[in-house]
Design a protein around this motif. Structure first.
Motif, PDB file in Angstrom:
ATOM      1  N   ASP A  88      -5.415  -4.173   5.720  1.00  0.00           N
ATOM      2  CA  ASP A  88      -6.492  -3.243   5.383  1.00  0.00           C
ATOM      3  C   ASP A  88      -6.107  -2.220   4.321  1.00  0.00           C
ATOM      4  N   ILE A  89      -4.831  -1.925   4.191  1.00  0.00           N
ATOM      5  CA  ILE A  89      -4.396  -0.866   3.269  1.00  0.00           C
ATOM      6  C   ILE A  89      -4.922  -1.073   1.843  1.00  0.00           C
ATOM      7  N   PRO A  90      -4.794  -2.262   1.249  1.00  0.00           N
ATOM      8  CA  PRO A  90      -5.319  -2.419  -0.122  1.00  0.00           C
ATOM      9  C   PRO A  90      -6.843  -2.344  -0.207  1.00  0.00           C
ATOM     10  N   LYS A  91      -7.517  -2.436   0.938  1.00  0.00           N
ATOM     11  CA  LYS A  91      -8.981  -2.374   0.933  1.00  0.00           C
ATOM     12  C   LYS A  91      -9.510  -0.942   1.027  1.00  0.00           C
ATOM     13  N   LEU A  92      -8.627   0.013   1.314  1.00  0.00           N
ATOM     14  CA  LEU A  92      -9.052   1.413   1.406  1.00  0.00           C
ATOM     15  C   LEU A  92      -9.529   1.887   0.032  1.00  0.00           C
ATOM     16  N   ASN A  93     -10.651   2.606   0.016  1.00  0.00           N
ATOM     17  CA  ASN A  93     -11.214   3.053  -1.266  1.00  0.00           C
ATOM     18  C   ASN A  93     -10.206   3.835  -2.098  1.00  0.00           C
ATOM     19  N   PHE A  94      -9.487   4.733  -1.443  1.00  0.00           N
ATOM     20  CA  PHE A  94      -8.580   5.596  -2.209  1.00  0.00           C
ATOM     21  C   PHE A  94      -7.273   4.891  -2.599  1.00  0.00           C
ATOM     22  N   MET A  95      -7.079   3.642  -2.096  1.00  0.00           N
ATOM     23  CA  MET A  95      -5.886   2.877  -2.463  1.00  0.00           C
ATOM     24  C   MET A  95      -6.189   1.793  -3.497  1.00  0.00           C
ATOM     25  N   ALA A  96      -7.438   1.743  -3.961  1.00  0.00           N
ATOM     26  CA  ALA A  96      -7.886   0.653  -4.827  1.00  0.00           C
ATOM     27  C   ALA A  96      -7.055   0.533  -6.101  1.00  0.00           C
ATOM     28  N   LYS A  97      -6.611   1.654  -6.649  1.00  0.00           N
ATOM     29  CA  LYS A  97      -5.886   1.616  -7.918  1.00  0.00           C
ATOM     30  C   LYS A  97      -4.372   1.604  -7.739  1.00  0.00           C
ATOM     31  N   GLU A  98      -3.934   1.569  -6.501  1.00  0.00           N
ATOM     32  CA  GLU A  98      -2.498   1.582  -6.228  1.00  0.00           C
ATOM     33  C   GLU A  98      -1.914   0.174  -6.364  1.00  0.00           C
ATOM     34  N   THR A  99      -0.735   0.089  -6.920  1.00  0.00           N
ATOM     35  CA  THR A  99      -0.025  -1.180  -7.030  1.00  0.00           C
ATOM     36  C   THR A  99       0.895  -1.317  -5.830  1.00  0.00           C
ATOM     37  N   LEU A 100       0.576  -2.274  -4.973  1.00  0.00           N
ATOM     38  CA  LEU A 100       1.351  -2.472  -3.751  1.00  0.00           C
ATOM     39  C   LEU A 100       2.378  -3.579  -3.956  1.00  0.00           C
ATOM     40  N   ASN A 101       3.425  -3.535  -3.161  1.00  0.00           N
ATOM     41  CA  ASN A 101       4.510  -4.503  -3.307  1.00  0.00           C
ATOM     42  C   ASN A 101       4.194  -5.857  -2.676  1.00  0.00           C
ATOM     43  N   ALA A 102       3.204  -5.894  -1.797  1.00  0.00           N
ATOM     44  CA  ALA A 102       2.902  -7.133  -1.071  1.00  0.00           C
ATOM     45  C   ALA A 102       2.387  -8.220  -2.010  1.00  0.00           C
ATOM     46  N   THR A 103       2.766  -9.461  -1.732  1.00  0.00           N
ATOM     47  CA  THR A 103       2.323 -10.613  -2.519  1.00  0.00           C
ATOM     48  C   THR A 103       1.200 -11.341  -1.790  1.00  0.00           C
TER      49      THR A 103
END
Length: 413
Positions: free
Chosen positions: A161-176
């Motif tokens: 769910d973390i990448p789906k959060l509105n405020f996380m939309a522009k964040e580059t996450l390490n998960a593949t």
């Protein structure tokens, strides 16, 4: 006088807010100490979270999340140097931090009276959640191994769910992408283990989209639908599994084709069962059990004796020691003899009756005999075969074998 009272009221209100903000600040300062007393910090912040003057402030929830995150970080850093920690408490702090930060982010992004958003804590919240995402994988694994499947599912769900959060939309996450596929698979397994079939169905259908470990996903999904007694979706899922997996649908570990055929029969869809059996046998004609089931469907549903016999002979050619196939062949001819005998009993002319009995009835019993004898030799305890043989020996006047089979029946009682 009214003005004085009003001013006093404002002072009292301001004093109350100030007192509660002291709790928030005290908790915040304690959590930032080199060796925090998290018990004291939590006590202070929990009072502020309950107080109507501070419970709706972004700072209150931010500090609450900060405390839990500091608690998690402290324990996690200990694990890096091989110090022992209470993992359950560590991962619960991770979860509490996330949930409190979500509330803080929502309050921190609300527009002010001028309609403008001026966030104070969002940047730090985003960085913390981003850095913590991989830990939710580990947290899920910990709770899964502890058989707390609901908590494991929740941890792995948060990871997704973390990448789906509105405020996380522009964040580059390490998960593949592959890590998300694996997490969805493990989350589905955890949901299945909770025995909550509706949750399992939801999670399994989500994981199915990835085509990752798809045989397992179909297997558990079919089972969950069966537990819900949802035969429509159970049948549709089996059909889909057979279509998607092709020859792998016959894998003895999963038996999707067998399950589909059985369910078609159980739900009165005999023609569909015949079609799937034919399809399976085109791919692999060496499945004796399928030839036998197809024979029974031809015989029982279609009244097609010729095709039934042909299928049973095919089953025996594939599996020469297949007692059930021999038994089915015997049953076909035995039933033919019984039907002919019933019809013959209506014949008034004695000579004609004797002719029909000899040429049709006894001929059918004689044809059934070697198949039942073969089946009985392979399965000597099968009562159905002994009953049929007794009837055949009686009608053929074979007293020696009649006595022998009756002795066997008496011994098996």
């Amino acid at each position: 006088m009214k003005k004085v009272l009003l001013t006093a009221g404002i002072c009292l209100f301001a004093g109350s807010v100030f007192a509660q903000m002291k709790n928030v600040n005290a908790a915040f300062n304690e959590a930032k100490m080199p060796k925090p007393n998290f018990g004291e910090a939590r006590k202070s912040i929990n009072e502020a979270l309950k107080n109507p003057d501070t419970k709706d402030l972004a700072k209150t929830w931010y500090v609450a999340g900060f405390i839990e995150n500091k608690s998690f970080e402290g324990d996690y850093n200990k694990t890096l140097i091989k110090q022992s920690v209470n993992e359950k408490n560590m991962y619960n702090a991770l979860l509490d931090s996330y949930e409190k930060y979500l509330v803080a982010a929502k309050l921190d992004t609300m527009p002010n009276e001028k309609g403008k958003v001026k966030s104070k804590y969002l940047k730090d919240i985003k960085n913390t959640i981003k850095n913590n995402q991989p830990h939710f994988w580990s947290a899920g694994a910990y709770f899964y191994n502890e058989k707390d499947y609901k908590k494991a599912y929740k941890m792995w769900e948060i990871y997704q769910d973390i990448p789906k959060l509105n405020f996380m939309a522009k964040e580059t996450l390490n998960a593949t992408d592959s890590s998300y596929m694996q997490i969805r698979y493990y989350a589905a397994l955890a949901a299945f283990q909770t025995k909550d079939n509706k949750l399992a169905i939801k999670a399994l259908n989500e994981a199915k989209k990835d085509n990752y470990e798809i045989q397992d996903i179909y297997y558990y999904l079919v089972y969950a639908y069966s537990q819900e007694k949802d035969t429509v979706n159970q049948l549709n899922t089996l059909k889909e599994a057979v279509e998607v997996l092709g020859e792998k649908a016959n894998d003895p570990k999963y038996q999707f084709m067998s399950q589909l055929i059985n369910l078609c029969i159980y739900t009165g869809k005999g023609d569909d069962a015949i079609a799937y059996l034919k399809k399976a046998l085109e791919t692999n004609p060496n499945i004796a059990e399928y030839w036998k089931v197809l024979a029974v469907l031809y015989y029982e549903n279609k009244k097609d004796e010729a095709n039934a016999v042909q299928c049973l002979e095919k089953a025996i050619s594939v599996k020469p020691d297949y007692a059930d196939a021999y038994g089915e062949l015997g049953r076909i001819y035995f039933n033919k003899a019984v039907t002919a005998s019933n019809e013959a009993s209506l014949i008034k002319n004695d000579a004609e009756y004797q002719k029909v009995r000899e040429e049709v009835v006894l001929a059918a019993y004689k044809k059934a005999l070697p198949y039942y004898e073969k089946a009985h030799s392979m399965k000597p305890d099968e009562n159905e075969y002994m009953i049929a043989l007794r009837g055949i020996y009686y009608n053929l006047g074979d007293e020696a074998n009649l006595k022998k089979i009756e002795a066997e029946m008496n011994a098996s009682e």
